[in-house]
Structure formats: C-alpha cells, structure tokens
Design a protein around this motif. Structure first.
Motif, PDB file in Angstrom:
ATOM      1  N   ALA A 255      34.932  61.013  -7.716  1.00 31.07           N
ATOM      2  CA  ALA A 255      36.106  61.572  -8.389  1.00 31.07           C
ATOM      3  C   ALA A 255      36.191  63.074  -8.161  1.00 31.07           C
ATOM      4  N   ALA A 256      35.046  63.747  -8.239  1.00 32.40           N
ATOM      5  CA  ALA A 256      35.030  65.206  -8.074  1.00 32.40           C
ATOM      6  C   ALA A 256      35.505  65.585  -6.671  1.00 32.40           C
ATOM      7  N   VAL A 257      35.024  64.850  -5.682  1.00 25.91           N
ATOM      8  CA  VAL A 257      35.419  65.110  -4.307  1.00 25.91           C
ATOM      9  C   VAL A 257      36.930  65.019  -4.163  1.00 25.91           C
ATOM     10  N   LYS A 258      37.512  64.013  -4.832  1.00 25.87           N
ATOM     11  CA  LYS A 258      38.960  63.840  -4.726  1.00 25.87           C
ATOM     12  C   LYS A 258      39.701  64.956  -5.449  1.00 25.87           C
ATOM     13  N   ILE A 259      39.114  65.428  -6.551  1.00 26.09           N
ATOM     14  CA  ILE A 259      39.783  66.492  -7.284  1.00 26.09           C
ATOM     15  C   ILE A 259      39.720  67.798  -6.483  1.00 26.09           C
ATOM     16  N   PHE A 260      38.562  68.094  -5.892  1.00 29.78           N
ATOM     17  CA  PHE A 260      38.414  69.400  -5.242  1.00 29.78           C
ATOM     18  C   PHE A 260      38.906  69.419  -3.800  1.00 29.78           C
ATOM     19  N   TRP A 261      38.769  68.290  -3.094  1.00 35.72           N
ATOM     20  CA  TRP A 261      39.146  68.303  -1.683  1.00 35.72           C
ATOM     21  C   TRP A 261      40.316  67.393  -1.362  1.00 35.72           C
ATOM     22  N   GLY A 262      40.734  66.595  -2.319  1.00 35.51           N
ATOM     23  CA  GLY A 262      41.849  65.691  -2.044  1.00 35.51           C
ATOM     24  C   GLY A 262      41.389  64.434  -1.327  1.00 35.51           C
ATOM     25  N   THR A 263      42.362  63.592  -0.968  1.00 33.88           N
ATOM     26  CA  THR A 263      42.023  62.302  -0.386  1.00 33.88           C
ATOM     27  C   THR A 263      42.189  62.273   1.132  1.00 33.88           C
ATOM     28  N   GLU A 264      42.654  63.375   1.722  1.00 34.29           N
ATOM     29  CA  GLU A 264      42.934  63.319   3.163  1.00 34.29           C
ATOM     30  C   GLU A 264      41.654  63.211   3.986  1.00 34.29           C
ATOM     31  N   ASN A 265      41.856  62.971   5.263  1.00 35.98           N
ATOM     32  CA  ASN A 265      40.743  62.933   6.203  1.00 35.98           C
ATOM     33  C   ASN A 265      40.536  64.349   6.728  1.00 35.98           C
ATOM     34  N   LEU A 266      39.390  64.921   6.404  1.00 34.87           N
ATOM     35  CA  LEU A 266      39.169  66.311   6.785  1.00 34.87           C
ATOM     36  C   LEU A 266      38.379  66.394   8.086  1.00 34.87           C
ATOM     37  N   PRO A 267      38.773  67.335   8.945  1.00 35.68           N
ATOM     38  CA  PRO A 267      38.083  67.461  10.227  1.00 35.68           C
ATOM     39  C   PRO A 267      36.918  68.454  10.151  1.00 35.68           C
ATOM     40  N   VAL A 268      35.855  68.147  10.854  1.00 35.69           N
ATOM     41  CA  VAL A 268      34.755  69.107  11.018  1.00 35.69           C
ATOM     42  C   VAL A 268      34.491  69.221  12.506  1.00 35.69           C
ATOM     43  N   LYS A 269      34.643  70.423  13.019  1.00 31.07           N
ATOM     44  CA  LYS A 269      34.473  70.620  14.461  1.00 31.07           C
ATOM     45  C   LYS A 269      33.016  70.918  14.772  1.00 31.07           C
ATOM     46  N   MET A 270      32.521  70.372  15.874  1.00 30.61           N
ATOM     47  CA  MET A 270      31.149  70.685  16.249  1.00 30.61           C
ATOM     48  C   MET A 270      31.113  72.052  16.924  1.00 30.61           C
ATOM     49  N   PRO A 271      29.950  72.724  16.874  1.00 28.96           N
ATOM     50  CA  PRO A 271      29.879  74.040  17.523  1.00 28.96           C
ATOM     51  C   PRO A 271      30.059  73.891  19.024  1.00 28.96           C
ATOM     52  N   PRO A 272      30.714  74.869  19.663  1.00 35.42           N
ATOM     53  CA  PRO A 272      31.033  74.752  21.091  1.00 35.42           C
ATOM     54  C   PRO A 272      29.795  74.493  21.945  1.00 35.42           C
ATOM     55  N   ILE A 273      28.666  75.049  21.520  1.00 34.78           N
ATOM     56  CA  ILE A 273      27.467  74.922  22.343  1.00 34.78           C
ATOM     57  C   ILE A 273      27.009  73.464  22.450  1.00 34.78           C
ATOM     58  N   LEU A 274      27.367  72.648  21.443  1.00 34.53           N
ATOM     59  CA  LEU A 274      26.942  71.245  21.453  1.00 34.53           C
ATOM     60  C   LEU A 274      28.021  70.310  22.004  1.00 34.53           C
ATOM     61  N   GLU A 275      29.146  70.897  22.402  1.00 28.89           N
ATOM     62  CA  GLU A 275      30.203  70.061  22.978  1.00 28.89           C
ATOM     63  C   GLU A 275      29.845  69.689  24.406  1.00 28.89           C
ATOM     64  N   GLY A 276      30.532  68.733  24.931  1.00 28.24           N
ATOM     65  CA  GLY A 276      30.368  68.417  26.343  1.00 28.24           C
ATOM     66  C   GLY A 276      29.214  67.484  26.631  1.00 28.24           C
ATOM     67  N   MET A 277      28.965  67.347  27.932  1.00 27.75           N
ATOM     68  CA  MET A 277      28.002  66.344  28.372  1.00 27.75           C
ATOM     69  C   MET A 277      26.856  67.005  29.106  1.00 27.75           C
ATOM     70  N   VAL A 278      25.757  66.290  29.159  1.00 28.34           N
ATOM     71  CA  VAL A 278      24.642  66.772  29.948  1.00 28.34           C
ATOM     72  C   VAL A 278      24.220  65.625  30.853  1.00 28.34           C
ATOM     73  N   SER A 279      23.706  65.974  32.045  1.00 24.51           N
ATOM     74  CA  SER A 279      23.331  64.924  32.985  1.00 24.51           C
ATOM     75  C   SER A 279      21.858  64.563  32.822  1.00 24.51           C
ATOM     76  N   LEU A 280      21.626  63.276  32.555  1.00 26.15           N
ATOM     77  CA  LEU A 280      20.248  62.801  32.427  1.00 26.15           C
ATOM     78  C   LEU A 280      19.978  61.877  33.601  1.00 26.15           C
ATOM     79  N   GLY A 281      19.518  62.440  34.720  1.00 22.08           N
ATOM     80  CA  GLY A 281      19.232  61.624  35.894  1.00 22.08           C
ATOM     81  C   GLY A 281      20.421  60.783  36.322  1.00 22.08           C
ATOM     82  N   GLY A 282      21.591  61.414  36.347  1.00 25.75           N
ATOM     83  CA  GLY A 282      22.768  60.693  36.812  1.00 25.75           C
ATOM     84  C   GLY A 282      23.603  60.115  35.686  1.00 25.75           C
TER      85      GLY A 282
END
Lengths: 487, 331, 290
Positions: C111-138
């Motif tokens: 209930a508290a979460v709904k009162i303080f943040w509402g019911t919408e779907n909130l986005p959390v962006k990952m830090p740029p350094i952790l974005e993207g892909m890395v190659s693991l042996g192909g």
C-alpha cells in the motif's frame, strides 16, 4: 510562333493545375474508400461522436471527479482498483470519469421521461474472480446499477456477464478480447462486447504482413499462456494460412504471466532465425520482453498489440523501439488530419499538460489519450449514445437499439455491433514505429512527433474490416447461417 | 438441565434465523453468507488439524482446490451426475490427495510440515496453471452444468440461477460438516489427538500408533477442506487457480483462526465472520484495501494475540472480575 | 563456437544469472530463517521496496552505483525497524504470529509503495558501462547478466566469510544452536538478531536493485519473484547457505533449459524437481532433520 509558344505554355499551366486538383490526395481519399473497409460498408452511421457538442471540460480532474448522486444512470466500473493490476483500473477510470463529466456538463441524458446525470461507481474486482462475483452482485442488488462495464481479464468479464444474465442487467465488455466470451456456451443477450477480439487481431496482423507489407516471411509466436494469448496466436496462424501461405512459423512459445526472465525464450528465438516476433503480451510482460530482448542484443521487430506503453518505450529508447509493428484498436491513419479529432485531442492533451498534476494521471501514459485509453473512452461514449437513443435504461430497449447499431468515433473509426452475437466489427490500423523526426507523416500537427525519447507510429496502414471480421460461433443458434457481417 | 434447554433453544433459534435469512435480506446477503460458511468450514478444518495435532499447514488451499477442481471436472465431463455425488467426488479427490501425501507428512512436524505444504500447494497451483487442457489454465473451469438437487420421486430443486435454493443446499452441507467435525473432536479418538499434541510419547506408550492417528486427522481435515472447495466451486460456477489454489487461500484460514482464537473449536468461525464483515466495510469506503487489512492484521497480532476469544477473556478479567484483580495486586 | 553450441552455452549462462538473482533473494530469507527461525513473508515486499528506492535514488542523483549502495541500506533500515518493534514480540507465538505479522507488513508495504510511487510501471536504466555485449569465445553475451553473476558471487563470498571467519559469525552460529548459553556468556542476543535481520533484508535489497534494470518496477514485483525464492529455501533446506546456492542454480538452469527443450512444461519442471527432492528429503536437500 511566339504566340503559339505562349498559348502552349498557358495551356500547359492550366492543364497541370487542373490535373493537380483532380489527383490531389484529399480528393483521391474521399473518392474511394478501401474495399471492405467500414467506410465502404457503412456509408451512413446511426450516430457519431460530435466534438462540437462536448461539454466544457476545463474543470475536469480525474483524481477528483464530480460524481452526482440521486436519481441517476448508474454505471459500475468493474476493474481492479487495488492489488498489482490497479494501473488498469486507473486507465479505465480516467475514461469513465471523462465521459461522465462531459455528458453531465451537457445536462445528462434523457431517459425514461426524465433527464438524468451519469453516476460512475468504482467496483474493485482486485483481479480476483471471487471478489469480482461479490462486487458485481453488490452493484446489482444493492447499488442497483443500470449497467456493469468491464474489464481487463476475460475470467473476470465472464463473471460480470454471468451476473448480468442472472439478474437481467446490461453488461458491457470494453476491455476483454477473448473470443470465447461470446461463444455458444457463454453468450448472453444482456452482454455487449464492444471491444475488439483476439482472432480478429491475429488475422488482421497476418493480413497486413501477407497482403500489404509482403516483406518478412519468418515469424515466431511468443504469447502469454492463457486464453487471450492462445487466442491471439490461433488467430494469427489462421490468418497466415488465409492471407500469407508462403510465410513460415519458425517457433511458438507460451510463457507464464508476469514472467521474470525472458532470456531463455529470446535465445531460442535468435537461434530460430525469426524476422518478426509476434506477441500479444501486455505490461509489464510486454515491457520486460522488449527491454530484455534489446539488452540481449536481439533487435528483431515485434508485431504487437500492447507494446505501446510510453514509459517503457522511453526506457528502451529511440533505437530499440524502431521498427515495432503495432496494431491499434483505436488510432486511425490520418486521424490528425481530421479537424474534429484534432480539437478533441487538444482538449485532452492541454488538460494533461496543465491540469493533471497528481499521480498517476500526470505520467506520459496519459499524455495523448490514444490507443487503449482512446478506445475505452469512445466505447463508453458509444454505450451512452445507445442509451440516449433507446430513451431508456431498460435492458430490452437498449438491446433493441444496440443490435446492428453503427457508430463513428471522434477520430473517424466506424464500429458496428453484430446483432447475432453482440461482437464489434471495425477496421484496424497497423503502424510502423519510426524515429521522432519521421513521425510527421502520422502526427501531422505540432510538435509533429509523439514523444522525443522513443519511436512512435509513423507510416500507418488500414486493414479493412472485411479481412478481419470477428470470429462467429456457428453453434450459437442466433448466428446459424449468418456470414461474418452477421447478415 | 436448564443450560441444556437454553442450548436447545439457541440451536433451534439459529436454524430458524438461517432459514429465514433469504426472505428477509435478499440475494446479496445470501451470497455473503454462503461465502462466509465456505471459509468457516475451511478454517475449522485447518483448526482441527492444528488444534488437535499441533500441525500448521501453509498449504491447505491444495485440498480446497482439489475439492473444487474435482467437482468442476466431474460436472463438466460426467453427464447426469447428481449434485451430491459431485460434491462427493470433490471430497474424494481432496482425501486421495491427502492420502498420497500422508506417508510424507507424518514424518515431519513443525516448520517443515508448514513449509512442505506451502511447497506442495505451489506445485498444485503451477500444475493447475500449466495443464490447460484439463484445468483451463489461468481461466479455470467455468460455466459447467449444475444439476438440480433431487430426491428421486420426491422433490427436485433447481440450483442454477436460483440463489435461494443453493443457499439452503450449501448451508445444510456446510453446517453438517461443522457438526461432523465437532462430533469428531468429541469422540475418544479426538481425545487421543489432544494427548498426542500434548505428549506424543505417552500416547505411544499407551499403545496407540501416533503416526497413524495423525494421518487419520490429516485426511479428515483435508476431506472437509474439500467439502468447502467443492461447494465454493458450485457456488461460483467457476474454479480457478488463483481463487482456490493461490497462496492467499492458504493463508486466509490461518488469519481467520488467529483472529477468532486458536484454542477453541468455534474460534475460526468467529474469525471468518469478523474478517468478512471487516472486508465488506472496507471496500465501501476506500480503495486502499491492502493498507487497512495489513494494519488490522498487525494490530490484531500485537494487541490481541489470543484472538477474539482471548481478547474477550482478558477484557472480562480486567473489568468484571474484581476478585482476580485484587489477587493480582496482592501477588 | 557454432550456432547450436553457443545457444546451449547462452542458455546455461542465462540459467546461472537467473539462479543468482534467486539466490540473492533466497539467501536473505534463508539467513533470517536459519539464524532466527523467523518465516518472513514480507521478504518479497522488501525486495520490491528496494527496487523502488533504487528508482528514486537514480532519479535524484542519476548514479546507479549510489543506488546500489543506498537502496539496500534503506531497506535494511526498515527491516531492522520491523524486527525491533514488531517481530520480536511475535517470537513467543510461533509461526502463526510471524505469518500474520509479516503478511500484514507486506500488505502495508504494498500500500505504501502505491501511495508514494503510484501504480505505474517505473523504469530503471542500467549504468552505461554495463550496457552492451561482451564476446565470450564467439558468444555475444550481455554484460549486465555477467555483472549479476559476479555481484552475487561477491555477496556469497562476504556471507561465507562473515559467518565462518568472524566473531559475529561464531556468535550467530552459537546462538542458533544454544541461545541461553550464549546469552549467559554476556552477549546481547537481541542486538545480534537485529543485525542478522538487517543483513537478511539488505540482501533482499541488493537483489531488488540488481533486478530493477531488467524488469519493471511495479507493485506486483514482490509476487513475481517472492514465491520462487521461498521454494528455493524450502528445497535447499532451511538455514543452509550451501543449499540455497545449489538449488538456486539448479532452478535457474531448469528454467532456462526447460524453456529450451520442454517449453510448455518449463515451470512444471522446476516444481517437479522440488517435489522430488521433498519426497525423498522432506526437510530439504541440505536441511537438518528436526
């Protein structure tokens, strides 16, 4: 000689001017409606939304709607208002509150010999069948509502319909798309399914890929594992057989609702070589699916129906949302060229910008009032227009008017109620998501884009209703020997 | 003797009230009371297990659900099934499930028992969701035919669409269930149970097989949970995974028992009534249902940990019993 | 690597990553139960609360790492308050009291979460350094999921060191087996328990932050993951850190390979494994017999 040259020049000028007038896009459009579309099949509608008759909306606040009491037309809004699904309830509520505010400002509706205001009552289903049954019975037996309207979730809608049938109260389905709701076992005279339905959506999408776009051939189906998801998938498969026999379904999966990890499915999809992922997921699944696919480096476009929630689109960004193919049950190509619609849109958008400052209505989700919000709002207008024309809230009189009725939404979409099984016939729009700079083709009024942080509808096509008529259950006696138009 | 007469009058009065409710209050309250009765039976069945063996189940919903799905499937697939036998099939499926689990659960007690049930209830829940072909998945099984209640050659009551008739049927079945459970606890067998709970070794020395008697109580408790589930399925003409197998269905009887009071047989019935009335009031005034119920649970457990029954006793002691008060002071 | 092999390897790493998320949530639950005997049904709610804190910190500062540091601490703070002022009194009442208290608390948090943040779907962006892909042996693999595996590994290492190499760990382990004795030695058991509860909710908090960028922060988040974490603890055995690690990974792998090979029955494979383990060992894979 010079004289001849001049006259030729003048002639050419006049000719080109003349030909321009003839072939200008507007005349071309007005001249021929797309074969099989609603515009062609229903040249004259029984009623239409008229933006100029709207009440003054300037004091409309969805967080504090003015709800009249006393001798009113009572409408129960059966949606989840608590629990995890509460957002759906809020999306519905703003539509209902909006329509009620408008109609009440106009002075109400003349029914049963008296002008009555509209009273919307929240009926919290909590997304639970047993709670839904309880609340519906309370609405009917204690609040004595005239109409029960629902909802997100076919299992809940089924309960609403059954309650209505038992107590002989009108029920309207504006949000549940499952075809089986109005099949031979579940059909009730008291229920009207004014929403679109799953098989229709699937076939419309297949028609688009096979007959309009004619590009991608390999499809992967990933839907939620319940009747809605399976229904959409079945519709798409039927449609492909019908309209796109050379297409290939390279894989088919159904995941549980509220799935956490989509990565295993995505890896499978990647290996399958699919060119398009067809999905019926709604939020949060739709958002998580899109997000995780882009994070996993899979840029395959999604053919979707509910992957249009702006907060989530913004999170994925312009690049990741480019190329999505969205089928819409409200938007229409060229709707922003329709002055009536632009007026309506501006009222909504301006209020959102200036007035609605409390959560959740200040979020970008409510910025445009298009898509699902628009569809629900207009369906409520249609319902009240029927009541107004029936001049009564008596179910029998309303049924008489609504069966076979046609109505034109504010954005030009025409919708028809098939008399035999109470399902809605309409065209569909499919739009390709493009970067904000390219959205001008669709969003032809300032600022010429939907959002700046995400791709949105650009080029849009119309799938004519005749190509995607709602599924009809021949086992239902009323529908025996009727064609898709119910005739 | 006088007490006995008064008791008789009370019982007769109660039956009369139950009988005239539909005439007086109308269909809405009839539905409320059926729901109440269903959950009261479920709660009592949990409490029989808890109170007489000390075993707390966090997964009683699986028996409730087994009853519901059993009945719904039977009615859907077997043509011409009578109403009572459909309930019987529900009870049978709950009992069979309990019998299957018996060898497992008699080996454990305490926390492990509770958690094992949470796990197996979750197993049933996932199966119900996944086996779409049988259970209808997320949508459940709905709109199955409901036969009339017939005594051959005598009378036949239509059940579908006549809430009143179903009300009487449900009240008789559920009332009978409560009475049977009450009777069960009063038999010598029930008394042995209390002994096991308090001192298992002693009972063992007296020559009773502890694990066997535990198993019997377990199956009986499951069977009555099945009755509740079965009636609930017919009542809603729908059985769904969330509505009858969800984790909250397991927790509900625990909450009811706690509110009403763990110690007594009738406590859970009171608890169910209180909780239902509370819910009924809340939804009329606020959208914040979770908040009010959450706070209520916290307050109850903090300030009335013995439930309503315990609370009333405490109040009585504090205000009405001056002598005990004095005694306290002296000591 | 050819395409098929890389697909199978990718599924393996997906399973590991998901297993590690499960482990982060489950281990907190396990610590609280194993050390204190408390069934914390509000654990999932704390996990969700932390995701919301993460969203707010990220919104205010724009720094994911700060959110990773702060959000679990806030969560742990609320956990400690719950333990100190509410749960401590429940101990005498056994699991029923705990169940109702923690259920109540989880509803209040929702209930508290709904009162303080509402019911919408909130986005959390990952830090740029952790974005993207890395190659693991192909094999191209997303960095963020590797980060989850790494972080969970670090948390596991810290937990192991804390429990088996420090004085606090010794006290906690001793207190579990004989509370009276430890108390008699002059050690303040209530404070130790408060710390343990704090650590448990902190771990839920870490999981909440870590999962926020790949999921949607919305009021249903607790239900979405909470039950799976409970099943991990039950299957692994209460109080066993090793059990939690192993079962988490098995669950993760079963769910990803389940999707690969038995798509329609993927969730059933997981609960089926659980049922099998419990049928043979009712107190869990590594559980101690009562």
């Amino acid at each position: 000689m010079k004289c001849i040259g001049k006259s030729v020049l003048i002639f050419l000028c006049i000719f080109s001017l003349f030909s321009l007038t003839i072939y200008s896009p507007s005349t071309a459009m007005a001249a021929k409606a797309i074969p099989g579309s609603m515009a062609e099949k229903v040249p004259k509608v029984n009623a239409a939304f008229d933006v100029n008759k709207m009440g003054n909306m300037s004091d409309f606040d969805p967080s504090n709607p003015i709800i009249p009491t006393g001798d009113t037309i009572k409408i129960a809004v059966v949606w989840p208002f608590s629990g995890p699904g509460a957002l759906n309830g809020e999306i519905a509520w703003i539509g209902f509150a909006w329509v009620a505010h408008d109609i009440n400002k106009r002075g109400g509706i003349w029914v049963d010999g008296k002008k009555k205001l509209i009273e919307m009552i929240k009926a919290d289903s909590m997304s639970k069948p047993d709670q839904a049954k309880k609340i519906c019975e309370r609405m009917v037996l204690q609040e004595k509502v005239n109409i029960l309207v629902g909802t997100s979730g076919s299992n809940i809608q089924k309960i609403i319909n059954e309650t209505g049938a038992t107590h002989k109260v009108l029920t309207v389905n504006i949000g549940s798309l499952a075809d089986e709701l109005n099949d031979a076992t579940n059909f009730s005279r008291y229920n009207f399914m004014s929403s679109d339905s799953t098989e229709q959506i699937g076939r419309a999408m297949a028609y688009f890929y096979g007959q309009i776009r004619k590009k991608e051939k390999k499809f992967y189906i990933l839907c939620q594992d319940y009747s809605f998801g399976h229904g959409l998938a079945e519709g798409f498969k039927t449609g492909l057989k019908e309209y796109y026999p050379e297409a290939q379904i390279v894989g088919e999966d159904y995941h549980k609702l509220f799935l956490t990890d989509f990565a295993p499915y995505l890896t499978k999809i990647k290996a399958s070589g699919a060119e398009v992922i067809y999905t019926g997921d709604w939020t949060p699944d739709a958002g998580n699916l899109l997000k995780q696919s882009r994070q996993t480096g899979i840029m395959t476009p999604f053919a979707n129906i509910f992957m249009d929630e702006p907060i989530m689109l913004h999170e994925v960004g312009v690049e990741g949302t480019k190329g999505l193919m969205h089928i819409d049950h409200y938007n229409m190509p060229n709707m922003f060229k329709n002055p009536g619609y632009v007026k309506y849109y501006s009222i909504w958008h301006k209020l959102w910008e200036t007035k609605w400052k409390t959560a959740p209505f200040n979020s970008t989700l409510f910025a445009h009032g298009t898509g699902t919000i628009g569809s629900w709002t207009q369906q409520i207008y249609w319902m009240l227009s029927v009541v107004e024309r029936a001049k009564s809230t008596d179910p029998e009189k309303v049924i008489k008017v609504w069966e076979g009725d046609t109505y034109k939404f504010v954005n030009g979409r025409i919708i028809k109620m098939r008399a035999c099984d109470h399902k809605a016939i309409q065209d569909f729009e499919i739009a390709e998501y493009v970067t904000p700079e390219q959205q001008k083709v669709y969003f032809s009024i300032p600022p010429y884009h939907w959002f700046t942080g995400a791709s949105g509808p650009g080029p849009a096509w119309l799938v004519p209703a005749a190509k995607a008529l709602p599924w009809i259950d021949q086992k239902l006696e009323r529908c025996a020997d009727k064609n898709g138009w119910g005739e | 003797m006088k007490n006995k007469i008064i008791n008789w009058f009370l019982w007769v009065g109660l039956i009369v009230i139950v009988a005239i409710i539909p005439k007086v209050f109308g269909a809405y309250y009839v539905s409320l009371i059926v729901t109440f009765a269903v959950f009261a039976v479920l709660s009592v069945s949990l409490n029989v297990l808890l109170g007489f063996t000390g075993l707390l189940s966090f997964g009683h919903a699986m028996f409730f659900g087994a009853g519901g799905y059993g009945t719904a499937l039977a009615l859907k697939h077997i043509a011409g099934l009578s109403l009572l036998s459909s309930v019987g099939i529900g009870v049978l499926s709950a009992s069979v499930l309990a019998l299957v689990l018996c060898p497992l659960v008699v080996r454990v007690s305490g926390t492990a028992f509770a958690m094992l049930h949470l796990a197996f209830a979750q197993l049933m829940y996932v199966l119900a969701l996944k086996l779409r072909g049988i259970t209808g998945g997320e949508d459940g099984i709905g709109n199955f035919p409901i036969p009339p209640f017939t005594i051959p050659g005598v009378v036949s009551f239509n059940m579908k669409g006549v809430p009143e008739n179903f009300y009487y049927f449900a009240m008789i079945v559920l009332g009978l269930s409560v009475w049977l459970m009450w009777f069960f606890t009063k038999t010598p067998f029930g008394q042995i149970q209390v002994g096991i709970r308090d001192n298992a070794k002693r009972i063992d020395y007296l020559g009773f097989k502890v694990s066997h008697t535990k198993a019997v109580v377990y199956v009986v408790s499951a069977a009555f949970a099945g009755v509740a589930g079965s009636v609930y399925a017919i009542f809603h003409n729908l059985v769904s995974a969330d509505g009858s197998l969800g984790v909250l269905v397991s927790f509900q009887p625990i909450i009811n028992t706690m509110i009403g009071g763990v110690g007594s047989f009738f406590g859970p019935i009171w608890g169910t009534a209180i909780f239902q009335i509370l819910e009924e009031i809340i939804v009329r005034f606020t959208d914040r249902v979770e908040l009010v119920i959450g706070v209520t649970l916290i307050l109850v457990i903090m300030f009335a940990p013995q439930g309503l029954a315990g609370w009333i006793t405490t109040l009585k002691q504090r205000f009405f019993s001056a002598s005990s008060h004095k005694l306290e002071k002296i000591s | 690597m050819d395409a098929t092999t890389s697909m199978y390897v990718a599924q393996g790493i997906h399973g590991l990553a998901y297993g590690m998320v499960l482990f982060l949530i489950a281990s907190g639950l396990n610590v609280i139960f194993g050390m204190m005997g408390i069934l914390n049904l509000a654990h999932g709610a704390f996990f969700m609360l932390s995701a919301y804190f993460c969203y707010s910190v990220l919104n205010l500062t724009g720094n994911f790492w700060l959110a990773l540091l702060l959000a679990p601490l806030f969560t742990a703070f609320f956990g400690i308050i719950l333990e100190r002022f509410f749960l401590r009194k429940m101990h005498a009442m056994g699991h029923m009291g705990e169940l109702i208290m923690t259920l109540g608390v989880s509803l209040v948090i929702l209930a508290a979460v709904k009162i303080f943040w509402g019911t919408e779907n909130l986005p959390v962006k990952m830090p740029p350094i952790l974005e993207g892909m890395v190659s693991l042996g192909g094999l191209e693999y997303p960095v963020y999921r590797l980060f989850i595996i790494g972080l969970a590994g670090v948390v596991l290492a810290i937990m192991t060191l804390l429990l088996y190499k420090t004085r606090l760990g010794k006290i906690v382990r001793a207190a579990v087996s004989d509370r009276e004795m430890v108390n008699a030695l002059g050690i303040n058991i209530p404070v130790v328990f408060m710390v343990v509860f704090g650590v448990g909710t902190w771990m839920a908090g870490v999981a909440g932050v870590v999962i926020a960028p790949i999921l949607t922060v919305f009021p249903g988040l607790a239900d979405q993951v909470g039950m799976d974490a409970f099943l991990v603890v039950i299957t692994g055995g209460f109080g066993s850190l090793l059990g939690a690690v192993i079962v988490s990974i098995i669950f993760g792998l079963l769910s990803s390979y389940g999707v690969q090979f038995l798509s329609q029955l993927a969730p059933v494979v997981m609960v089926g494994f659980m049922a099998l383990v419990l049928a043979i060992r009712p107190s869990g894979l590594f559980g101690v017999k009562e």
